[in-house]
Enzyme design. Structure first.
Site, short mmCIF file in Angstrom:
data_model
loop_
_atom_site.label_atom_id
_atom_site.label_comp_id
_atom_site.label_asym_id
_atom_site.label_seq_id
_atom_site.Cartn_x
_atom_site.Cartn_y
_atom_site.Cartn_z
N ASP A 30 53.23 -98.03 13.14
CA ASP A 30 52.15 -98.05 14.13
C ASP A 30 52.76 -98.19 15.52
O ASP A 30 53.69 -98.97 15.73
CB ASP A 30 51.20 -99.22 13.83
CG ASP A 30 49.89 -99.08 14.57
OD1 ASP A 30 48.85 -98.87 13.92
OD2 ASP A 30 49.89 -99.20 15.82
N ILE A 31 52.21 -97.43 16.48
CA ILE A 31 52.76 -97.43 17.84
C ILE A 31 52.48 -98.75 18.56
O ILE A 31 53.16 -99.08 19.54
CB ILE A 31 52.17 -96.23 18.62
CG1 ILE A 31 53.04 -95.84 19.78
CG2 ILE A 31 50.74 -96.49 19.07
CD1 ILE A 31 52.69 -94.49 20.39
N ASN A 45 39.97 -99.40 8.19
CA ASN A 45 38.83 -99.61 9.08
C ASN A 45 37.89 -98.40 9.05
O ASN A 45 38.34 -97.26 8.93
CB ASN A 45 39.31 -99.82 10.52
CG ASN A 45 40.15 -101.08 10.68
OD1 ASN A 45 39.86 -102.11 10.08
ND2 ASN A 45 41.20 -101.00 11.49
N GLY A 65 36.25 -101.34 13.64
CA GLY A 65 37.37 -101.21 14.57
C GLY A 65 38.17 -99.93 14.40
O GLY A 65 39.33 -99.87 14.81
N HIS A 124 43.32 -93.73 7.49
CA HIS A 124 44.67 -94.33 7.48
C HIS A 124 44.59 -95.74 6.92
O HIS A 124 43.65 -96.47 7.17
CB HIS A 124 45.29 -94.33 8.88
CG HIS A 124 44.39 -94.87 9.94
ND1 HIS A 124 43.39 -94.13 10.53
CD2 HIS A 124 44.34 -96.09 10.53
CE1 HIS A 124 42.76 -94.87 11.42
NE2 HIS A 124 43.31 -96.07 11.44
N LEU A 125 45.61 -96.07 6.17
CA LEU A 125 45.73 -97.39 5.57
C LEU A 125 46.80 -98.14 6.35
O LEU A 125 47.94 -97.67 6.48
CB LEU A 125 46.14 -97.19 4.11
CG LEU A 125 46.02 -98.32 3.11
CD1 LEU A 125 44.61 -98.90 3.10
CD2 LEU A 125 46.37 -97.77 1.72
N HIS A 126 46.42 -99.31 6.88
CA HIS A 126 47.39 -100.15 7.58
C HIS A 126 48.12 -101.02 6.54
O HIS A 126 47.47 -101.64 5.68
CB HIS A 126 46.70 -101.11 8.55
CG HIS A 126 45.95 -100.47 9.67
ND1 HIS A 126 46.44 -100.42 10.96
CD2 HIS A 126 44.75 -99.86 9.72
CE1 HIS A 126 45.57 -99.82 11.76
NE2 HIS A 126 44.52 -99.46 11.03
P1 AMP Z 1 42.33 -97.95 13.62
O1 AMP Z 1 41.87 -98.92 14.66
O2 AMP Z 1 42.15 -98.45 12.22
O3 AMP Z 1 41.70 -96.59 13.82
O4 AMP Z 1 43.88 -97.83 13.80
C1 AMP Z 1 44.48 -96.82 14.54
C2 AMP Z 1 45.92 -97.21 14.69
O5 AMP Z 1 46.66 -96.07 15.06
C3 AMP Z 1 46.16 -98.27 15.77
O6 AMP Z 1 46.78 -99.40 15.17
C4 AMP Z 1 47.06 -97.56 16.77
O7 AMP Z 1 48.04 -98.42 17.33
C5 AMP Z 1 47.69 -96.48 15.91
N1 AMP Z 1 48.15 -95.29 16.60
C6 AMP Z 1 47.46 -94.54 17.47
N2 AMP Z 1 48.19 -93.51 17.89
C7 AMP Z 1 49.38 -93.60 17.25
C8 AMP Z 1 50.58 -92.83 17.25
N3 AMP Z 1 50.72 -91.74 18.01
N4 AMP Z 1 51.61 -93.23 16.48
C9 AMP Z 1 51.49 -94.33 15.71
N5 AMP Z 1 50.40 -95.10 15.66
C10 AMP Z 1 49.36 -94.74 16.42
#
Ligand code: AMP
Ligand code: ZN
Length: 115
Positions: free
Chosen positions: A31-32, A88, A94, A101-103
């Site tokens: 995650d960025i 989410n 959120g 995507h799965l965190h």
């Molecule tokens: P969500 O809030 O569940 O939609 O999570 C989206 C996640 O994507 C967040 O934790 C962001 O930090 C992450 N994210 C967004 N853009 C990028 C990217 N280019 N590379 C890696 N992670 C990203």
């Protein structure tokens, strides 16, 4: 693939994102904006907006994402200390990026209830 979707572009290798895992159905990357010492995202290559839009055809793919997340956690060395998987959906959930995507979060103690 949705060409306007950042995660579709990452999965297609069109961004400068290091993939820490990939197979024919999914990819994983850091995650960025990490919220824990380990924060990895596991995403399907297919553009599914989120869990509420998944169909029964996606059943096997969704299970695969969970197993890949567990493998990633093992490779990251957080299996024994523990970790949290988060998915989410929608404003209250959120969700910010409309590609499922799965965190995978670990490396610190998580609080409950989540914020
Ligand atoms: P969500 O809030 O569940 O939609 O999570 C989206 C996640 O994507 C967040 O934790 C962001 O930090 C992450 N994210 C967004 N853009 C990028 C990217 N280019 N590379 C890696 N992670 C990203
Ligand atoms: Zn997408």
């Amino acid at each position: 693939m949705d060409e306007n979707c950042i995660f579709c572009n990452i999965a297609a290798g069109e961004m400068d994102t290091d993939l820490i895992y990939e197979d024919d159905r999914c990819v994983a990357f850091h995650d960025i904006n990490p919220q824990a010492p380990t924060h990895v995202l596991v995403i399907p290559r297919e553009h599914i907006v989120g869990i509420a839009e998944a169909k029964s055809d996606h059943r096997d793919l969704l299970g695969h994402l969970m197993l890949v997340a567990a493998d990633v956690a093992r490779q990251k060395g957080i299996e024994d200390s523990g970790y949290r998987l988060v998915l989410n959906w929608g404003d209250d959930g959120g969700m910010a990026v409309p590609h499922l995507h799965l965190h995978v979060l670990g490396g610190r103690t998580m609080t409950w209830p989540p914020g």
